[in-house]
Design a protein around this motif. Structure first.
Motif, short mmCIF file in Angstrom:
data_model
loop_
_atom_site.label_atom_id
_atom_site.label_comp_id
_atom_site.label_asym_id
_atom_site.label_seq_id
_atom_site.Cartn_x
_atom_site.Cartn_y
_atom_site.Cartn_z
N PHE A 1 1.03 -1.63 -0.62
CA PHE A 1 -0.07 -0.14 -0.12
C PHE A 1 0.66 1.05 0.35
N LEU A 2 0.27 2.40 -0.44
CA LEU A 2 1.16 4.23 -0.62
C LEU A 2 1.45 4.49 0.94
N LYS A 3 2.99 3.98 1.07
CA LYS A 3 2.72 5.64 2.10
C LYS A 3 2.56 6.67 2.15
N ILE A 4 1.36 6.81 2.23
CA ILE A 4 0.97 8.55 1.82
C ILE A 4 0.43 8.47 3.96
N TRP A 5 0.35 9.49 4.66
CA TRP A 5 -0.06 10.17 5.59
C TRP A 5 -1.26 10.79 4.52
N HIS A 6 -2.93 10.80 4.63
CA HIS A 6 -3.79 11.41 3.79
C HIS A 6 -4.78 11.43 4.35
N TYR A 7 -5.65 12.69 4.24
CA TYR A 7 -7.16 13.03 4.58
C TYR A 7 -7.86 12.88 2.95
N HIS A 8 -9.79 12.99 3.16
CA HIS A 8 -10.65 13.51 2.19
C HIS A 8 -11.35 13.68 2.72
N PRO A 9 -12.48 14.51 2.10
CA PRO A 9 -13.87 15.33 2.80
C PRO A 9 -14.96 14.03 2.46
N GLU A 10 -14.01 12.93 1.48
CA GLU A 10 -15.56 11.56 1.52
C GLU A 10 -15.02 10.45 3.07
N LEU A 11 -16.25 10.47 3.36
CA LEU A 11 -15.95 9.06 3.75
C LEU A 11 -15.56 7.74 3.61
N GLU A 12 -15.11 7.04 4.57
CA GLU A 12 -13.90 5.32 3.28
C GLU A 12 -14.13 4.54 4.13
N LEU A 13 -14.19 3.03 3.50
CA LEU A 13 -15.22 1.57 4.13
C LEU A 13 -14.01 1.43 3.39
N VAL A 14 -13.23 0.17 4.40
CA VAL A 14 -11.96 -0.41 3.91
C VAL A 14 -12.01 -1.79 4.72
N THR A 15 -11.83 -2.84 3.08
CA THR A 15 -11.82 -3.93 3.45
C THR A 15 -10.29 -4.77 3.29
N ILE A 16 -9.76 -5.47 4.16
CA ILE A 16 -8.54 -6.22 3.75
C ILE A 16 -8.65 -7.64 3.45
N LEU A 17 -7.43 -8.07 2.01
CA LEU A 17 -7.99 -9.20 1.17
C LEU A 17 -6.88 -9.60 1.65
N LYS A 18 -6.18 -9.12 1.27
CA LYS A 18 -4.45 -9.49 1.53
C LYS A 18 -3.56 -8.26 2.29
N SER A 19 -2.80 -8.74 3.01
CA SER A 19 -1.04 -8.32 3.65
C SER A 19 -1.11 -7.78 4.94
N LYS A 20 -0.24 -7.80 5.59
CA LYS A 20 -0.25 -7.27 6.90
C LYS A 20 0.26 -6.70 6.90
N GLY A 21 0.38 -5.40 8.38
CA GLY A 21 1.30 -4.22 8.52
C GLY A 21 0.49 -3.13 9.33
N THR A 22 0.99 -1.96 9.64
CA THR A 22 0.85 -1.12 11.08
C THR A 22 -0.31 -0.05 10.38
N ARG A 23 -1.59 -0.23 10.35
CA ARG A 23 -2.70 1.21 10.44
C ARG A 23 -2.89 2.43 11.29
N PHE A 24 -2.05 3.22 10.54
CA PHE A 24 -2.20 4.95 11.42
C PHE A 24 -4.26 5.31 10.96
N ILE A 25 -4.27 5.56 12.44
CA ILE A 25 -5.89 6.41 12.16
C ILE A 25 -5.97 6.98 13.23
N GLY A 26 -6.07 8.39 12.58
CA GLY A 26 -5.78 9.75 13.70
C GLY A 26 -4.49 9.18 14.03
N ASP A 27 -5.19 9.31 15.77
CA ASP A 27 -3.96 9.19 16.56
C ASP A 27 -3.48 8.05 17.29
N SER A 28 -4.45 7.15 16.51
CA SER A 28 -4.49 5.09 16.67
C SER A 28 -3.54 4.65 15.94
#
Length: 286
Positions: A25-52
């Protein structure tokens, strides 16, 4: 870590559904005015959401609120030159009013309206059924009409899903709503980039264009916690991710997370997680 606005204004679809398949996945710390529903199909890693900061893995389903900064960072082996690993996820972008400005005011939409408000902090849905995850996948190939019908059904089922966790802190969400949100985002981005190093209050206050004492008071008022506690929570969140990976010993994890000595790490970990690092490790590797 610079914060980027991703502009999707040229997209004409009411609901934008995309199957993302990359080596990582692209290593970009980003935001957008749309809501986003994400379902991971493959891969593992670290999720950064706000300050989580938390690990992610296949079958994770996450709803991200509008303008909430986020990033999906794959594990290091996904970036190796000869890696054959794949990072795949389905992302659905949509506006709150994708069915009209008054649609959420309908009595039948009460639970979905509440869902969108919770999404301001980011939501990780746990134990999502195989059927619901399959329906999310089916959005990729559905016709325009059926896609809207199916997505509305998905939102409703998520809105009544009982097993979930809010990700970002309430204080972080409030900071995004302030008139100086851009400046606040710069501060948080700096903390995320440097949390595993020594961070002085004065250096962060300088970014906020405030003197140290004024910044300290302002930070506590907005985030509902002291600056030092905020930084320690991010460090411990990262430490939890390393503990779950079970590849480093606790002393090394303490150092990698930004703590200069083990005793302070143990003390802060227990204050925040209410268990010792060793107890947390045993719980998550068994």
């Amino acid at each position: 870590m610079k914060l980027h606005l991703l502009d999707r204004s040229n997209t004409t679809a009411t609901i934008s559904v995309k199957l993302n398949s990359y080596p990582n996945f692209l290593k970009i710390w980003h935001y957008h005015p749309e809501l986003e529903l994400v379902t991971i199909l493959k891969s593992k890693g670290t999720r950064f959401i706000g300050d989580s900061i938390q690990k992610f893995q296949p079958r994770d389903v996450v709803l991200i609120g509008k303008n909430l900064p986020h990033m999906w960072l794959n594990d290091a082996n996904y970036f190796k030159e000869n890696s054959t690993l794949k990072a795949e996820a389905i992302s659905v972008h949509f506006k709150e009013d994708f069915l009209g400005t008054e649609f959420l005011d309908l009595p039948e939409m009460k639970s979905v309206s509440k869902l969108f408000k919770k999404a301001a902090q980011g939501i990780h849905f746990k134990s999502v059924s195989k059927k619901l995850r399959q329906d999310i996948e089916d959005l990729v190939t559905s016709s325009v009409f059926y896609k809207t019908h199916l997505f509305l059904d998905i939102l409703y089922r998520l809105s009544i899903h009982k097993n979930y966790k809010l990700l970002s802190s309430r204080g972080y969400t409030i900071s995004l709503q302030k008139k100086d949100a851009a400046l606040s985002s710069q501060v948080v981005a700096y903390i995320f980039k440097n949390f595993n190093q020594e961070i002085s209050l004065s250096s962060v206050a300088k970014i906020a264009q405030m003197n140290t004492s004024a910044f300290s008071r302002s930070f506590k008022r907005v985030h509902r916690k002291t600056f030092s506690k905020y930084v320690n929570e991010i460090r411990i969140g990262y430490a939890c991710k390393l503990l779950q990976e079970n590849q480093l010993n606790i002393a090394t994890i303490a150092y990698e997370s930004g703590f200069n000595n083990l005793s302070n790490f143990n003390r802060q970990f227990k204050n925040i997680k209410h268990v010792s690092p060793s107890t947390y490790l045993k719980k998550h590797i068994n």
